[in-house]
Design a protein around this motif. Structure first.
Motif, PDB file in Angstrom:
ATOM      1  N   ASN A 416    -116.241  10.150 -16.816  1.00 33.45           N
ATOM      2  CA  ASN A 416    -116.022  10.330 -18.261  1.00 33.45           C
ATOM      3  C   ASN A 416    -114.881  11.302 -18.544  1.00 33.45           C
ATOM      4  O   ASN A 416    -114.116  11.118 -19.489  1.00 33.45           O
ATOM      5  CB  ASN A 416    -117.339  10.830 -18.899  1.00 33.45           C
ATOM      6  CG  ASN A 416    -117.409  10.452 -20.379  1.00 33.45           C
ATOM      7  OD1 ASN A 416    -116.613   9.610 -20.835  1.00 33.45           O
ATOM      8  ND2 ASN A 416    -118.319  11.045 -21.117  1.00 33.45           N
ATOM      9  N   ASN A 424    -109.923   2.976 -19.707  1.00 34.40           N
ATOM     10  CA  ASN A 424    -109.536   2.237 -20.910  1.00 34.40           C
ATOM     11  C   ASN A 424    -110.723   2.207 -21.889  1.00 34.40           C
ATOM     12  O   ASN A 424    -111.840   2.665 -21.555  1.00 34.40           O
ATOM     13  CB  ASN A 424    -109.044   0.825 -20.541  1.00 34.40           C
ATOM     14  CG  ASN A 424    -110.139   0.013 -19.854  1.00 34.40           C
ATOM     15  OD1 ASN A 424    -111.311   0.261 -20.075  1.00 34.40           O
ATOM     16  ND2 ASN A 424    -109.743  -0.931 -19.032  1.00 34.40           N
ATOM     17  N   GLY A 425    -110.506   1.661 -23.084  1.00 39.62           N
ATOM     18  CA  GLY A 425    -111.518   1.690 -24.159  1.00 39.62           C
ATOM     19  C   GLY A 425    -112.847   1.086 -23.743  1.00 39.62           C
ATOM     20  O   GLY A 425    -113.936   1.648 -23.965  1.00 39.62           O
ATOM     21  N   ARG A 426    -112.821  -0.079 -23.108  1.00 40.77           N
ATOM     22  CA  ARG A 426    -114.044  -0.788 -22.695  1.00 40.77           C
ATOM     23  C   ARG A 426    -114.814   0.022 -21.659  1.00 40.77           C
ATOM     24  O   ARG A 426    -116.037   0.166 -21.737  1.00 40.77           O
ATOM     25  CB  ARG A 426    -113.590  -2.150 -22.112  1.00 40.77           C
ATOM     26  CG  ARG A 426    -114.721  -3.013 -21.663  1.00 40.77           C
ATOM     27  CD  ARG A 426    -115.434  -3.684 -22.848  1.00 40.77           C
ATOM     28  NE  ARG A 426    -116.616  -4.382 -22.389  1.00 40.77           N
ATOM     29  CZ  ARG A 426    -117.840  -4.162 -22.807  1.00 40.77           C
ATOM     30  NH1 ARG A 426    -118.063  -3.249 -23.735  1.00 40.77           N
ATOM     31  NH2 ARG A 426    -118.854  -4.867 -22.343  1.00 40.77           N
ATOM     32  N   GLN A 427    -113.995   0.604 -20.675  1.00 46.57           N
ATOM     33  CA  GLN A 427    -114.629   1.408 -19.625  1.00 46.57           C
ATOM     34  C   GLN A 427    -115.323   2.640 -20.234  1.00 46.57           C
ATOM     35  O   GLN A 427    -116.432   3.003 -19.857  1.00 46.57           O
ATOM     36  CB  GLN A 427    -113.558   1.867 -18.609  1.00 46.57           C
ATOM     37  CG  GLN A 427    -113.112   0.746 -17.698  1.00 46.57           C
ATOM     38  CD  GLN A 427    -111.873   1.120 -16.897  1.00 46.57           C
ATOM     39  OE1 GLN A 427    -111.083   1.998 -17.302  1.00 46.57           O
ATOM     40  NE2 GLN A 427    -111.658   0.450 -15.794  1.00 46.57           N
ATOM     41  N   LYS A 428    -114.626   3.281 -21.206  1.00 43.82           N
ATOM     42  CA  LYS A 428    -115.186   4.480 -21.867  1.00 43.82           C
ATOM     43  C   LYS A 428    -116.517   4.145 -22.551  1.00 43.82           C
ATOM     44  O   LYS A 428    -117.499   4.892 -22.454  1.00 43.82           O
ATOM     45  CB  LYS A 428    -114.155   4.995 -22.906  1.00 43.82           C
ATOM     46  CG  LYS A 428    -114.593   6.204 -23.679  1.00 43.82           C
ATOM     47  CD  LYS A 428    -113.831   7.436 -23.170  1.00 43.82           C
ATOM     48  CE  LYS A 428    -114.121   8.659 -24.007  1.00 43.82           C
ATOM     49  NZ  LYS A 428    -115.315   9.332 -23.600  1.00 43.82           N
ATOM     50  N   GLU A 429    -116.526   2.980 -23.215  1.00 47.50           N
ATOM     51  CA  GLU A 429    -117.741   2.534 -23.925  1.00 47.50           C
ATOM     52  C   GLU A 429    -118.909   2.390 -22.951  1.00 47.50           C
ATOM     53  O   GLU A 429    -120.020   2.866 -23.193  1.00 47.50           O
ATOM     54  CB  GLU A 429    -117.446   1.162 -24.545  1.00 47.50           C
ATOM     55  CG  GLU A 429    -117.911   1.035 -25.989  1.00 47.50           C
ATOM     56  CD  GLU A 429    -117.428  -0.278 -26.566  1.00 47.50           C
ATOM     57  OE1 GLU A 429    -118.024  -1.310 -26.211  1.00 47.50           O
ATOM     58  OE2 GLU A 429    -116.443  -0.264 -27.335  1.00 47.50           O
ATOM     59  N   LEU A 430    -118.612   1.720 -21.798  1.00 46.72           N
ATOM     60  CA  LEU A 430    -119.657   1.494 -20.795  1.00 46.72           C
ATOM     61  C   LEU A 430    -120.151   2.811 -20.206  1.00 46.72           C
ATOM     62  O   LEU A 430    -121.340   3.032 -20.029  1.00 46.72           O
ATOM     63  CB  LEU A 430    -119.128   0.588 -19.663  1.00 46.72           C
ATOM     64  CG  LEU A 430    -119.005  -0.898 -20.019  1.00 46.72           C
ATOM     65  CD1 LEU A 430    -118.269  -1.647 -18.910  1.00 46.72           C
ATOM     66  CD2 LEU A 430    -120.395  -1.498 -20.216  1.00 46.72           C
ATOM     67  N   ASP A 432    -120.081   5.770 -21.704  1.00 42.93           N
ATOM     68  CA  ASP A 432    -120.873   6.472 -22.744  1.00 42.93           C
ATOM     69  C   ASP A 432    -122.302   5.945 -22.777  1.00 42.93           C
ATOM     70  O   ASP A 432    -123.275   6.710 -22.874  1.00 42.93           O
ATOM     71  CB  ASP A 432    -120.218   6.292 -24.123  1.00 42.93           C
ATOM     72  CG  ASP A 432    -119.058   7.284 -24.338  1.00 42.93           C
ATOM     73  OD1 ASP A 432    -118.973   8.224 -23.505  1.00 42.93           O
ATOM     74  OD2 ASP A 432    -118.291   7.114 -25.291  1.00 42.93           O
ATOM     75  N   SER A 433    -122.400   4.599 -22.707  1.00 45.50           N
ATOM     76  CA  SER A 433    -123.735   3.981 -22.738  1.00 45.50           C
ATOM     77  C   SER A 433    -124.542   4.393 -21.506  1.00 45.50           C
ATOM     78  O   SER A 433    -125.737   4.714 -21.606  1.00 45.50           O
ATOM     79  CB  SER A 433    -123.548   2.460 -22.810  1.00 45.50           C
ATOM     80  OG  SER A 433    -124.707   1.826 -22.431  1.00 45.50           O
ATOM     81  N   LYS A 435    -124.154   7.167 -19.868  1.00 43.43           N
ATOM     82  CA  LYS A 435    -124.468   8.591 -20.056  1.00 43.43           C
ATOM     83  C   LYS A 435    -125.744   8.742 -20.916  1.00 43.43           C
ATOM     84  O   LYS A 435    -126.643   9.531 -20.617  1.00 43.43           O
ATOM     85  CB  LYS A 435    -123.248   9.245 -20.742  1.00 43.43           C
ATOM     86  CG  LYS A 435    -123.463  10.657 -21.200  1.00 43.43           C
ATOM     87  CD  LYS A 435    -123.123  11.622 -20.098  1.00 43.43           C
ATOM     88  CE  LYS A 435    -123.510  13.024 -20.503  1.00 43.43           C
ATOM     89  NZ  LYS A 435    -123.846  13.847 -19.404  1.00 43.43           N
ATOM     90  N   GLU A 436    -125.812   7.923 -22.003  1.00 43.86           N
ATOM     91  CA  GLU A 436    -126.972   7.952 -22.908  1.00 43.86           C
ATOM     92  C   GLU A 436    -128.247   7.557 -22.157  1.00 43.86           C
ATOM     93  O   GLU A 436    -129.292   8.205 -22.278  1.00 43.86           O
ATOM     94  CB  GLU A 436    -126.730   6.972 -24.060  1.00 43.86           C
ATOM     95  CG  GLU A 436    -127.345   7.447 -25.358  1.00 43.86           C
ATOM     96  CD  GLU A 436    -126.820   6.622 -26.524  1.00 43.86           C
ATOM     97  OE1 GLU A 436    -127.377   5.539 -26.737  1.00 43.86           O
ATOM     98  OE2 GLU A 436    -125.850   7.058 -27.180  1.00 43.86           O
TER      99      GLU A 436
END
Ligand code: ADP
Length: 621
Positions: A416, A424-430, A432-433, A435-436
């Motif tokens: 992270n 990239n944006g998609r990787q960051k999203e995955l 973050d999810s 991490k949650e």
């Protein structure tokens, strides 16, 4: 003659005949008295009257003769008067003769008759002289011959008068005696009539009232439940028939009662057999906490060798003080539903460790008054054992989870932060999810471990004296930022001079912060959250009140159970698994306390828990 009606008619007829006889006897006596008085009056009074009138008519004859001798103008007038009074004299003489009944008066009557004959002869001689106009000679003749005869005749009449008057006086005592006799007769007849009436009354009482009284007395006793009694049949009349019918009815009632008793006994035996054969312990007490029934499970474990326990006070039979306390608490009217659902009861004997789940039920009758209490001790030994194994398993599992979770967490953080290259944006999203999910999993593992430690009693706790105000401040401090972010007001109201509690600060502050975190989650911005602490009876009470959306009544009962989550539109908090309140309950109960909630949808919620004070620290023994 056998019926009461016939007996009453006969008695009253006899009494009527008796009254009639007494009446006739009185009439007879009065009639006799009247006749006697009448006879006396008729005979003697008539004679007295006749003598008096004879004397008067004689007097008037004398006067007529003397008037004629005076040479009056109309000699026929005195002659007429004379003859008229002579007739009168005869009339009254005849009346006297008719009435005189006494033999003693008969010679006197004859003397009067003879004397009047002489008087008539002398009077006629005088009248002959008068007719010849020899008035002086006639007058002289009157005084010489007529007058002495007239005087003698008058005396005789007077005698007749006096004799009859004396006879009337004589008759008075006789009349009195007769009247007395009549009164005496009437009195005797009245006394006889009264005596016979009393006898008739006594007879009637014996024949009618006495059996009726006996019947009433027996009916009362039978009515009170003495169905073995029988009514003596004393007569053949209506009361006798009634007694016979009553005896038949009592007999039928007795048979009916016997059948009923047998039925009830068989039903009782059936239900006792059922209760005795169930594997849970059953204690049934009456309204005064006396034992109605104990089943063998209870007798074997809690009252061995107590013998027949029925009717004895519960505290005298059951050795385990906890059970007695539980039942006693159920008798208190103001007991809350939470109090009647106590926790588990551990019991150890030679057979090992037993666990029971007590279930108390107040039994009330149709009028709402307490009939007794039923305590069912559900044997949950096996379930508790399984639960313990499950807790151990979860504890091991969650412990084993922690190391890989820490490494995953670290890996996700490194990725992270872009240390290994930009994302990239998609990787960051995955990432973050991931991490949650890691956060949720870590929280779950931590809470599961804590709960299983609490449940298995393996949690190491410290017992230190705590200042309540300090614990509250300590619990709330990390949450201050969240209050500011969400725009909520925090109020702390701690009663001054509150006694110190004895507990583990970490655990108690975990409970407080969990309750405040929940309040934060479920209260919209602009609301207020109040944390209160005050002294209660032998305890300290801590409350967390919010002005949030509240909880529906149907969820209140299960809210402290594990994994219970009530979904609400505003819930978007990650990491919620429904274990927070279950852990809070375990911690509070660990210190002998109690936790509960009061809430209504739209009106906010108040979570309260109380921690008992040790003796000597504000609590009394
Ligand atoms: P969680 O960790 O999921 O919050 P909890 O055991 O703490 O689980 O709470 C169980 C449920 O109780 C929650 O899902 C929530 O719906 C309800 N709850 C707890 N506190 C409050 C509150 N202050 N106001 C409204 N609902 C609450």
């Amino acid at each position: 003659m056998n019926t009461i009606r016939a007996k009453i008619i006969l008695t009253f007829t006899c009494l009527m005949l008796l009254s009639l006889a007494a009446g006739f006897w009185s009439i007879y006596n009065f009639y006799g008295l009247g006749t006697k008085v009448n006879n006396i009056l008729r005979d003697n009074y008539q004679s007295v009257l006749a003598a008096e009138n004879m004397m008067k008519s004689l007097e008037r004859q004398d006067i007529a003769l003397l008037d004629a001798s005076e040479g009056e103008a109309d000699p026929r007038a005195s002659g007429g008067k004379f003859w008229e009074n002579r007739d009168l004299f005869f009339y009254w003489y005849n009346e006297a003769v008719r009435s005189v009944s006494m033999p003693a008066q008969e010679p006197l009557r004859d003397s009067i008759r003879t004397a009047y004959g002489l008087y008539a002869v002398t009077a006629d001689s005088m009248r002959a002289r008068l007719d010849q106009g020899a008035f002086l000679e006639a007058k002289q003749y009157y005084y010489d011959a007529v007058r002495p005869v007239s005087d003698r005749l008058r005396n005789l009449c007077l005698r007749l008068f006096e004799i009859n008057q004396a006879a009337m006086y004589d008759a008075m005592p006789r009349t009195h005696a007769f009247a007395n006799q009549a009164a005496y007769g009437m009195m005797v007849s009245s006394v006889i009539a009264l005596g016979l009436s009393v006898i008739a009354m006594l007879w009637l009482t014996r024949v009618f009232i006495t059996p009726a009284e006996q019947l009433t007395e027996r009916v009362k006793q039978i009515g009170a439940g003495k169905l073995d009694l029988k009514i003596d049949v004393l007569s053949d009349d209506e009361i006798g028939q009634l007694s016979r019918e009553f005896n038949k009815m009592t007999e039928r009632l007795k048979r009916f009662e016997q059948i009923n008793i047998e039925k009830i006994l068989s039903e009782k035996r059936k239900s006792e057999a059922i209760v005795d054969n169930i594997s849970d312990g059953v204690i049934m007490t009456d309204a005064r906490m006396r034992i109605l029934h104990l089943n063998p499970v209870v007798t074997d474990l809690f009252a061995p060798g107590a013998g027949d326990a029925a009717g004895r006070p519960l505290a005298d039979v059951i050795r385990d003080e906890r059970i007695v306390r539980l039942v006693r608490a159920c008798y208190q009217e103001n007991i809350s539903p939470e109090e009647s659902r106590p926790g588990f009861l551990e019991f150890e004997n030679e057979g090992g460790l037993y666990s029971f789940k007590p279930r108390l039920t107040r039994i009330v009758d149709s009028e709402g008054s307490l009939f007794g209490v039923l305590l069912v001790l559900q044997d949950v030994t096996q379930f508790r054992e399984l639960d313990r194994m499950k807790s151990d398993f979860i504890a091991t599992l969650s412990h084993e989870f922690r190391t890989p979770l820490t490494s995953i967490n670290m890996t996700v953080d490194i990725l992270n932060q872009g240390i290994l290259g930009p994302l990239n944006g998609r990787q960051k999203e995955l990432i973050d999810s991931a991490k949650e999910d890691c956060f949720r999993l870590t929280k779950l593992a931590r809470e599961l471990l804590q709960l299983s430690k609490l449940e298995s009693g393996k949690l190491q706790v410290k017992n230190e004296e705590l200042d309540v105000q300090g614990v509250i401040q300590f619990s709330i401090r990390p949450l201050q930022l969240q209050f500011a972010e969400k725009g909520l007001r925090l109020q702390i109201e701690v009663e001054p001079g509150l006694p110190r509690i004895v507990a583990d600060e970490q655990q108690i502050s975990w409970v407080i912060s969990n309750l405040v975190t929940n309040a934060l989650k479920h209260t919209d911005s602009g609301g207020t959250i109040t944390v209160r602490a005050r002294h209660d009876v032998n305890a300290v009470l801590i409350e967390v009140e919010d002005t949030g959306h509240g909880i529906a009544p149907e969820h209140l009962a299960k809210i402290f159970d594990k994994f219970v989550q009530i979904k609400h539109v505003s819930d978007a908090t990650p990491g919620s698994v429904g274990l927070g309140l279950a852990i809070a309950k375990e911690i509070v109960e660990l210190y002998g306390g109690r936790i509960w909630v009061q809430s209504a949808p739209g009106k906010g919620s108040t979570f309260s828990f109380m921690l008992p004070l040790p003796v000597g620290m504000g609590a009394t023994a």
